[in-house]
Design an enzyme around this catalytic site. Structure first.
Site, PDB file in Angstrom:
ATOM      1  N   HIS A 102       0.869  -1.181   0.000  1.00 41.29           N
ATOM      2  CA  HIS A 102       0.000   0.000   0.000  1.00 41.29           C
ATOM      3  C   HIS A 102       0.903   1.227   0.000  1.00 41.29           C
ATOM      4  CE1 HIS A 102      -3.018   2.910   1.145  1.00 41.29           C
ATOM      5  NE2 HIS A 102      -3.962   1.999   1.144  1.00 41.29           N
TER       6      HIS A 102
ATOM      7  N   ARG B  64      -6.278  10.398  -0.039  1.00 41.86           N
ATOM      8  CA  ARG B  64      -6.013  10.947  -1.375  1.00 41.86           C
ATOM      9  C   ARG B  64      -7.312  11.153  -2.153  1.00 41.86           C
ATOM     10  NH1 ARG B  64      -2.592   6.728  -3.657  1.00 41.86           N
ATOM     11  NH2 ARG B  64      -2.907   5.606  -1.720  1.00 41.86           N
TER      12      ARG B  64
HETATM   13  O1  MEZ Z   1      -9.155  -2.027  -0.159  1.00 41.85           O
HETATM   14  C1  MEZ Z   1      -8.301  -1.592   0.617  1.00 41.85           C
HETATM   15  O2  MEZ Z   1      -7.197  -2.117   0.738  1.00 41.85           O
HETATM   16  C2  MEZ Z   1      -8.586  -0.359   1.375  1.00 41.85           C
HETATM   17  C3  MEZ Z   1      -9.989   0.066   1.412  1.00 41.85           C
HETATM   18  C4  MEZ Z   1      -7.582   0.298   1.939  1.00 41.85           C
HETATM   19  C5  MEZ Z   1      -7.563   1.750   2.205  1.00 41.85           C
HETATM   20  O3  MEZ Z   1      -6.693   2.421   1.684  1.00 41.85           O
HETATM   21  O4  MEZ Z   1      -8.400   2.244   2.939  1.00 41.85           O
END
Ligand code: MEZ
Length: 542
Positions: free
Chosen positions: A318, A338
């Site tokens: 992420h 974002r």
């Molecule tokens: O789907 C995801 O991983 C999610 C909703 C994460 C996020 O950034 O909130």
């Protein structure tokens, strides 16, 4: 309030803020993205992967840490338990008490099956609980499942199994309704219409949310439903080995009480693996946004018994894990930050990418900025870039942060950082296992009958990169699907003699491949020793 070392960079960020808000950064071309990924994304660091030499995916590469637990010994010998005297005998055994497992349990129960859920921690100790930003569904007039398909399939580099993506997107609107009817408190406007936002790689606003604790709200509701239906849940009990019958069909699991280590035999007509992800494997030394039990258990159970993996070499980092302060290193900073307007800015206050590129591209772009271009912010422990959150209040109006992302505000406020007034520091964090066990459209593994898989343990739904909000969606779509299918299947199953012969078979394969290892798996829980350090805090990622 940031220390002196950050002040010069902060001044640059502040000075550029108005201009940066007005700026419309262009999206990268397909070629630019490919080059960026190949050069900077951790999935492309070949020295971090091993080629499997035993098991159904022999010849394919997976992260070193995963290879070590896939090509490992069972925690038990095949005669450690008495298979003729099962402690439990059920129609549908569900391994995992997160969103997928609970969705499956509800639907299998609806079919009238005798269901049991086992979970190594407690119901809801799962990545579902940690998901923040929302769940996708094309249920607005300007959107369609076809549009959703294009986004998801393209975002996954056209590698997903198309029939699975089709199911994901076509079932999505009804799943949102199902969750709403069960009691999920989705964000709605004054007319009761659900509020939706963009995520990275979405062409329409289709992210439905409960502020920035969408996963916790969904998990709360599913757990309540499991409790209300009085579906038996055996907690603090891990499945440590699948049981097959003499015909090679899935027929239960050996369970281990996490406190006493006592073993139990659960016989079942069908088994659903819903064990979730693998962030706590800390691939390549990355920190993680995952819950404590995310150690790839389902992949190990399935693999040793003969189930195939798909895309187990691809992980999701992420783009925005917390990079500072150290206490929350790796914790998720939702993409919704974002979506609400905050841009990513380097040490000089420059916007260096479109804020809503897909996650793999965004993560690689941040890594390039820090590790190659020398534009990262030195956090003292590593590097990060700014996520300029005060932009949100300027764009959406004062109070937007508290109203829409209160959990984010609280996470940073605890450490004296007011994200309404100051930007926050982020760096990629290990977030999601794109790959997992291969399934057919009915949720069953193609090569082990009566073995179903749902949730993050599945590979193939998202191809080589998942879009935001498609994971909360897939646990519901494919969790319910597996529950229904297993609930129907159990009516026609007669279980043969139970065996654990696959343990010896796999050991023989290891031996034939010349693999000598002391590792036993599944791992179950991560081991954190006092000297444990995330490699990427100290070393260059590239
Ligand atoms: O789907 C995801 O991983 C999610 C909703 C994460 C996020 O950034 O909130």
């Amino acid at each position: 309030m940031y220390a002196e070392q950050f002040q010069e960079s902060l001044k640059a960020v502040e000075a550029a803020r108005e201009a940066n808000i007005a700026l419309e950064p262009r999206r990268m071309t397909a070629d630019e993205k490919d080059r960026l990924l190949e050069t900077y994304h951790p999935d492309y660091r070949m020295d971090q992967f091993d080629v499997l030499t035993a098991g159904p995916n022999k010849g394919e590469k997976v992260p070193k840490e995963l290879a070590a637990i896939l090509q490992a010994h069972s925690r038990i010998a095949k005669d450690s338990v008495d298979l003729n005297a099962p402690d439990y005998d059920v129609d549908v055994l569900i391994i995992g008490g997160g969103g997928a497992g609970c969705s499956a349990a509800i639907e299998a129960d609806e079919k009238g099956a005798k269901v049991m859920v086992v979970t190594k921690l407690r119901t809801g100790d799962a990545n579902t609980m940690m998901a923040e930003g929302g769940i996708q569904a094309a249920d607005k007039p300007n959107d369609s499942p076809a549009q959703h398909f294009i986004d998801a399939y393209g975002g996954g580099h056209f590698a997903a199994k198309r029939e699975l993506v089709r199911k994901l997107v076509t079932d999505a609107p009804e799943c949102i309704q199902w969750l709403n009817d069960l009691g999920v408190e989705f964000d709605k406007d004054e007319n009761g219409v659900m509020v939706t936002t963009h995520g990275g790689g979405t062409s329409r606003k289709r992210m439905h949310a409960a502020k920035d604790y969408s996963g916790a709200e969904i998990m709360r509701t599913l757990r309540d439903e499991v409790l209300n239906r009085e579906i038996p849940v055996v907690d603090f009990t891990a499945a440590i080995e699948l049981i097959l019958d003499e015909n090679g069909n899935a027929s239960g699991a050996v369970l281990m009480n996490m406190e006493t280590n006592q073993l139990y035999v659960a016989k079942a007509k069908t088994v659903i693996i819903a064990t979730g992800g693998a962030g706590r494997m800390h691939y390549q030394g990355f920190p993680t946004s995952n819950h404590y039990g995310a150690t790839a258990d389902g992949l190990v159970l399935g693999y040793r018994a003969g189930a195939k993996l798909l895309y187990a070499d691809t992980l999701q980092y992420h783009p925005t894990g917390a990079a500072f302060p150290e206490q929350i290193f790796g914790a998720l900073v939702t993409e919704k930050v974002r979506s609400l307007g905050a841009k990513l800015v380097n040490v000089k206050g420059e916007v260096f990418m479109h804020p809503l590129e897909t996650r793999d591209v965004a993560a690689a772009s941040i890594i390039r900025e820090c590790m190659d271009r020398g534009n990262g912010v030195d956090t003292g422990d590593g590097q990060g870039v700014w996520l300029d959150t005060p932009m949100i209040e300027k764009i959406g109006g004062e109070g937007t942060i508290i109203a829409r992302i209160p959990a984010m505000y609280r996470m940073f406020a605890k450490y004296g950082i007011d994200m309404r007034k100051e930007p926050i520091l982020v760096f990629p964090t290990l977030h999601y296992q794109n790959g997992g066990l291969d399934i057919s459209l009915n949720g069953e593994t193609p090569n082990i009958k009566n073995l179903f898989v749902a949730g993050e343990a599945v590979g193939g739904i998202h191809g080589r990169n998942r879009l935001m909000g498609n994971s909360l969606l897939d646990i519901i779509v494919f969790g319910r699907n597996a529950g229904r299918m297993a609930g129907d299947r159990c009516k026609e199953v007669t279980v043969g003699r139970l065996t654990l012969d696959h343990i010896d078979r796999f050991d023989a394969e290891l031996k034939a491949a010349g693999i000598e290892t002391d590792v036993v798996s599944p791992k179950l829980l991560p081991k954190y020793t006092p000297d444990f350090k995330y490699v990427c805090k100290k070393a260059e990622v590239r």
